[in-house]
Design a protein around this motif. Sequence first.
Motif, PDB file in Angstrom:
ATOM      1  N   GLY A  20     -11.954   8.698  -0.111  1.00 33.36           N
ATOM      2  CA  GLY A  20     -11.780   9.642   1.132  1.00 33.36           C
ATOM      3  C   GLY A  20     -11.663  11.032   0.580  1.00 33.36           C
ATOM      4  N   ASP A  21     -11.933  11.933   1.932  1.00 29.15           N
ATOM      5  CA  ASP A  21     -11.829  13.411   1.875  1.00 29.15           C
ATOM      6  C   ASP A  21     -10.668  13.677   1.115  1.00 29.15           C
ATOM      7  OD1 ASP A  21     -13.115  15.906   2.696  1.00 29.15           O
ATOM      8  OD2 ASP A  21     -11.419  16.090   3.935  1.00 29.15           O
ATOM      9  N   ASP A  22      -9.430  13.030   1.166  1.00 28.49           N
ATOM     10  CA  ASP A  22      -8.303  13.611   0.563  1.00 28.49           C
ATOM     11  C   ASP A  22      -8.422  13.249  -0.762  1.00 28.49           C
ATOM     12  OD1 ASP A  22      -8.233  10.915   1.535  1.00 28.49           O
ATOM     13  OD2 ASP A  22      -5.819  10.887   1.167  1.00 28.49           O
ATOM     14  N   HIS A  23      -9.291  12.535  -1.455  1.00 28.43           N
ATOM     15  CA  HIS A  23      -9.205  12.414  -2.829  1.00 28.43           C
ATOM     16  C   HIS A  23     -10.481  13.332  -3.574  1.00 28.43           C
ATOM     17  CE1 HIS A  23      -8.871   8.037  -1.404  1.00 28.43           C
ATOM     18  NE2 HIS A  23      -7.797   8.232  -1.798  1.00 28.43           N
ATOM     19  N   ILE A  24     -10.973  14.101  -2.970  1.00 31.28           N
ATOM     20  CA  ILE A  24     -12.024  15.017  -3.313  1.00 31.28           C
ATOM     21  C   ILE A  24     -11.470  16.319  -3.718  1.00 31.28           C
ATOM     22  CG2 ILE A  24     -14.282  16.176  -2.918  1.00 31.28           C
ATOM     23  CD1 ILE A  24     -14.304  13.145  -3.234  1.00 31.28           C
ATOM     24  N   ASP A  25     -11.869  16.766  -4.837  1.00 29.99           N
ATOM     25  CA  ASP A  25     -11.271  18.069  -5.349  1.00 29.99           C
ATOM     26  C   ASP A  25     -12.283  19.342  -5.270  1.00 29.99           C
ATOM     27  OD1 ASP A  25     -12.941  18.028  -7.707  1.00 29.99           O
ATOM     28  OD2 ASP A  25     -11.359  17.258  -9.034  1.00 29.99           O
ATOM     29  N   MET A  26     -12.011  20.514  -5.962  1.00 30.27           N
ATOM     30  CA  MET A  26     -13.143  21.607  -5.627  1.00 30.27           C
ATOM     31  C   MET A  26     -14.387  21.191  -6.463  1.00 30.27           C
ATOM     32  SD  MET A  26     -11.567  24.314  -8.391  1.00 30.27           S
ATOM     33  CE  MET A  26     -13.130  25.461  -8.374  1.00 30.27           C
ATOM     34  N   MET A  27     -14.342  20.370  -7.263  1.00 26.82           N
ATOM     35  CA  MET A  27     -15.647  20.071  -8.040  1.00 26.82           C
ATOM     36  C   MET A  27     -16.530  19.126  -7.247  1.00 26.82           C
ATOM     37  SD  MET A  27     -15.202  21.872 -10.709  1.00 26.82           S
ATOM     38  CE  MET A  27     -16.682  21.171 -11.601  1.00 26.82           C
ATOM     39  N   ARG A  28     -16.033  18.695  -6.155  1.00 24.27           N
ATOM     40  CA  ARG A  28     -16.549  17.769  -5.067  1.00 24.27           C
ATOM     41  C   ARG A  28     -16.878  16.369  -5.534  1.00 24.27           C
ATOM     42  NH1 ARG A  28     -20.642  22.303  -4.086  1.00 24.27           N
ATOM     43  NH2 ARG A  28     -19.823  23.651  -2.678  1.00 24.27           N
ATOM     44  N   HIS A  29     -15.717  15.825  -6.487  1.00 24.02           N
ATOM     45  CA  HIS A  29     -15.820  14.475  -6.967  1.00 24.02           C
ATOM     46  C   HIS A  29     -14.253  14.194  -6.911  1.00 24.02           C
ATOM     47  CE1 HIS A  29     -15.424  16.157 -11.311  1.00 24.02           C
ATOM     48  NE2 HIS A  29     -14.300  16.052 -10.663  1.00 24.02           N
ATOM     49  N   THR A  30     -13.925  12.913  -7.212  1.00 19.47           N
ATOM     50  CA  THR A  30     -12.564  12.412  -6.888  1.00 19.47           C
ATOM     51  C   THR A  30     -11.824  13.123  -8.088  1.00 19.47           C
ATOM     52  OG1 THR A  30     -13.594  10.254  -6.232  1.00 19.47           O
ATOM     53  CG2 THR A  30     -11.150  10.121  -6.945  1.00 19.47           C
ATOM     54  N   ASN A  31     -10.621  13.455  -7.726  1.00 16.62           N
ATOM     55  CA  ASN A  31      -9.960  14.195  -8.555  1.00 16.62           C
ATOM     56  C   ASN A  31      -9.340  13.527  -9.683  1.00 16.62           C
ATOM     57  OD1 ASN A  31      -6.956  15.301  -9.268  1.00 16.62           O
ATOM     58  ND2 ASN A  31      -7.934  17.031  -8.588  1.00 16.62           N
ATOM     59  N   ASN A  32      -9.056  13.817 -10.714  1.00 18.60           N
ATOM     60  CA  ASN A  32      -8.649  12.810 -11.936  1.00 18.60           C
ATOM     61  C   ASN A  32      -7.281  12.214 -11.540  1.00 18.60           C
ATOM     62  OD1 ASN A  32      -7.458  15.229 -12.624  1.00 18.60           O
ATOM     63  ND2 ASN A  32      -7.003  14.810 -14.474  1.00 18.60           N
ATOM     64  N   VAL A  33      -6.332  12.799 -10.982  1.00 17.98           N
ATOM     65  CA  VAL A  33      -5.039  12.149 -10.664  1.00 17.98           C
ATOM     66  C   VAL A  33      -5.185  11.106  -9.758  1.00 17.98           C
ATOM     67  CG1 VAL A  33      -2.837  12.753  -9.617  1.00 17.98           C
ATOM     68  CG2 VAL A  33      -3.900  14.510 -11.045  1.00 17.98           C
ATOM     69  N   VAL A  34      -6.170  10.962  -8.837  1.00 15.74           N
ATOM     70  CA  VAL A  34      -6.177  10.060  -7.741  1.00 15.74           C
ATOM     71  C   VAL A  34      -6.585   8.631  -8.506  1.00 15.74           C
ATOM     72  CG1 VAL A  34      -7.965   8.920  -6.010  1.00 15.74           C
ATOM     73  CG2 VAL A  34      -7.218  11.543  -6.082  1.00 15.74           C
ATOM     74  N   TYR A  35      -7.188   8.609  -9.933  1.00 14.18           N
ATOM     75  CA  TYR A  35      -7.223   7.502 -10.459  1.00 14.18           C
ATOM     76  C   TYR A  35      -6.045   6.754 -11.030  1.00 14.18           C
ATOM     77  CZ  TYR A  35     -12.339   8.585 -10.570  1.00 14.18           C
ATOM     78  OH  TYR A  35     -13.835   8.792 -10.282  1.00 14.18           O
ATOM     79  N   LEU A  36      -5.190   7.770 -11.420  1.00 13.11           N
ATOM     80  CA  LEU A  36      -3.930   7.474 -12.018  1.00 13.11           C
ATOM     81  C   LEU A  36      -3.057   6.705 -10.607  1.00 13.11           C
ATOM     82  CD1 LEU A  36      -2.195   7.320 -14.214  1.00 13.11           C
ATOM     83  CD2 LEU A  36      -1.357   9.544 -13.643  1.00 13.11           C
ATOM     84  N   THR A  37      -3.173   7.409  -9.750  1.00 10.61           N
ATOM     85  CA  THR A  37      -2.813   6.761  -8.242  1.00 10.61           C
ATOM     86  C   THR A  37      -3.450   5.214  -7.960  1.00 10.61           C
ATOM     87  OG1 THR A  37      -2.335   8.916  -7.393  1.00 10.61           O
ATOM     88  CG2 THR A  37      -2.198   6.805  -5.813  1.00 10.61           C
ATOM     89  N   TRP A  38      -4.592   5.248  -8.076  1.00 10.07           N
ATOM     90  CA  TRP A  38      -5.153   3.930  -7.992  1.00 10.07           C
ATOM     91  C   TRP A  38      -4.772   2.881  -8.920  1.00 10.07           C
ATOM     92  CZ3 TRP A  38     -10.832   5.982  -7.099  1.00 10.07           C
ATOM     93  CH2 TRP A  38     -11.012   6.560  -5.797  1.00 10.07           C
ATOM     94  N   LEU A  39      -4.460   3.451 -10.271  1.00 11.68           N
ATOM     95  CA  LEU A  39      -4.251   2.521 -11.286  1.00 11.68           C
ATOM     96  C   LEU A  39      -3.040   1.804 -11.003  1.00 11.68           C
ATOM     97  CD1 LEU A  39      -4.170   3.350 -15.000  1.00 11.68           C
ATOM     98  CD2 LEU A  39      -2.221   2.787 -14.053  1.00 11.68           C
ATOM     99  N   GLU A  40      -1.905   2.787 -10.248  1.00 10.28           N
ATOM    100  CA  GLU A  40      -0.451   2.196 -10.030  1.00 10.28           C
ATOM    101  C   GLU A  40      -0.908   1.493  -8.818  1.00 10.28           C
ATOM    102  OE1 GLU A  40       3.880   4.062  -9.090  1.00 10.28           O
ATOM    103  OE2 GLU A  40       2.306   5.230  -8.576  1.00 10.28           O
ATOM    104  N   ASP A  41      -1.781   1.610  -7.976  1.00  9.64           N
ATOM    105  CA  ASP A  41      -1.826   0.772  -6.523  1.00  9.64           C
ATOM    106  C   ASP A  41      -2.185  -0.462  -6.964  1.00  9.64           C
ATOM    107  OD1 ASP A  41      -1.168   2.934  -5.157  1.00  9.64           O
ATOM    108  OD2 ASP A  41      -3.036   3.355  -4.415  1.00  9.64           O
ATOM    109  N   VAL A  42      -3.294  -0.720  -8.045  1.00 10.55           N
ATOM    110  CA  VAL A  42      -3.721  -1.894  -8.205  1.00 10.55           C
ATOM    111  C   VAL A  42      -2.852  -2.788  -9.041  1.00 10.55           C
ATOM    112  CG1 VAL A  42      -5.177  -1.479 -10.236  1.00 10.55           C
ATOM    113  CG2 VAL A  42      -5.909  -3.377  -8.676  1.00 10.55           C
TER     114      VAL A  42
END
Length: 152
Positions: A20-42
């Motif tokens: 989602g838009d809230d996952h995207i950082d200034m590099m226009r890709h998913t921010n690395n911290v989001v992957y950590l959140t997804w890790l916890e979610d799954v």
Amino acid sequence: MDSTLTWDLPAPFTLDVTVGDDHIDMMRHTNNVVYLTWLEDVAWAHSVQLGLGPAEYEAEAHGLVVREHRLRYEAATRFGEVVRLGTWITQVDRLSLHRRFQFVRVSDGKTVFRADTHYVCVDIAEGRVRRMPGVFLDTYSKALTTVPEAQA
């Protein structure tokens, strides 16, 4: 599960997310911290599916906390892409649990992220490492995935 996706180990527990838009950082890709959140979610979704959610942790007065993460970002993901999050329990003993993670972009089957996490069991009130309650050990042991020697 989509049979066109290639997994590192058989039969992962999976959860799909859409970038989602809230996952995207200034590099226009998913921010690395989001992957950590997804890790916890799954990991939590898998634990809940096994019957050990937050309520069960509270009832046992014990929980699993991260001792160490090893993270490997392998490819970028971008807005609107669907990512299938996969996890396996690969080791369980009286004090700890190990999980592996693999995140795959559904559109092309590209693995975008891999991780290994070591959790330890703690007494929730004291925060001290303790033996796992029997229900934790039994439940997580039944969900154990055997890792081939070459991948251990």
